[in-house]
Motif scaffolding. Structure first.
Motif, short mmCIF file in Angstrom:
data_model
loop_
_atom_site.label_atom_id
_atom_site.label_comp_id
_atom_site.label_asym_id
_atom_site.label_seq_id
_atom_site.Cartn_x
_atom_site.Cartn_y
_atom_site.Cartn_z
N LYS A 241 126.05 76.07 -6.83
CA LYS A 241 125.52 76.84 -6.00
C LYS A 241 124.50 75.94 -4.57
O LYS A 241 123.37 74.97 -5.68
N PRO A 242 124.71 75.93 -3.60
CA PRO A 242 123.89 75.29 -3.06
C PRO A 242 122.23 75.49 -3.29
O PRO A 242 122.57 76.31 -2.17
N LYS A 243 121.12 74.50 -2.90
CA LYS A 243 120.53 75.00 -3.29
C LYS A 243 119.99 75.63 -1.72
O LYS A 243 119.97 75.11 -0.69
N SER A 244 118.58 76.49 -1.73
CA SER A 244 118.65 77.02 -0.40
C SER A 244 116.93 76.83 -0.15
O SER A 244 116.17 75.80 -1.84
N GLU B 5 129.28 66.38 2.65
CA GLU B 5 128.32 66.69 3.22
C GLU B 5 126.57 66.88 2.35
O GLU B 5 125.65 67.28 3.12
N THR B 6 127.20 66.01 1.91
CA THR B 6 125.46 65.65 0.70
C THR B 6 124.39 66.60 0.78
O THR B 6 123.63 66.33 0.81
N ILE B 7 125.16 67.69 0.65
CA ILE B 7 124.44 68.76 0.37
C ILE B 7 123.77 68.76 -1.25
O ILE B 7 124.34 68.76 -2.20
N GLN B 8 122.22 69.73 -1.63
CA GLN B 8 121.17 69.65 -2.78
C GLN B 8 122.45 71.24 -3.30
O GLN B 8 122.37 72.11 -2.77
N THR C 25 119.25 69.73 -11.17
CA THR C 25 119.58 69.59 -9.13
C THR C 25 119.60 67.82 -9.13
O THR C 25 118.94 67.52 -9.32
N GLY C 26 120.60 67.93 -8.14
CA GLY C 26 121.05 67.07 -7.14
C GLY C 26 122.29 67.41 -5.81
O GLY C 26 122.63 67.72 -5.71
N ARG C 27 122.57 65.94 -5.86
CA ARG C 27 123.87 65.89 -4.81
C ARG C 27 124.62 65.81 -5.74
O ARG C 27 124.61 64.56 -6.68
N VAL C 28 126.17 65.92 -5.62
CA VAL C 28 127.55 65.92 -6.23
C VAL C 28 127.53 63.93 -5.37
O VAL C 28 128.22 64.07 -4.11
#
Length: 72
Positions: free
Chosen positions: A69-72, A22-25, A37-40
């Motif tokens: 954890k996902p960045k909000s 999902e290319t989640i930050q 911080t970044g994308r896996v």
């Protein structure tokens, strides 16, 4: 030579795979207190690679991660 199977039945492996797809930050807190911080980009049995906003890739040993954890 020691070979380790990549066990996709583990919830933690599936969660990280979801973050990749999902290319989640995300925010990585390391046991040293550092915050990344970044994308896996990918994971294997031992490491996770993340890429930041400057396209800088960092490979992190899973043992060094306190939480993800996902960045909000």
């Amino acid at each position: 030579m020691l070979t380790t199977e990549f066990d996709t039945s583990l919830p933690s492996i599936r969660q990280v795979q979801h973050l990749i797809q999902e290319t989640i930050q995300v925010e990585f807190k390391l046991v040293t207190g550092d915050l990344l911080t970044g994308r896996v980009l990918w994971q294997d049995s031992y490491c996770v690679c993340i890429v930041d906003e400057n396209s800088q890739q960092t490979t992190v040993w899973k043992q060094a991660i306190a939480y993800i954890k996902p960045k909000s």
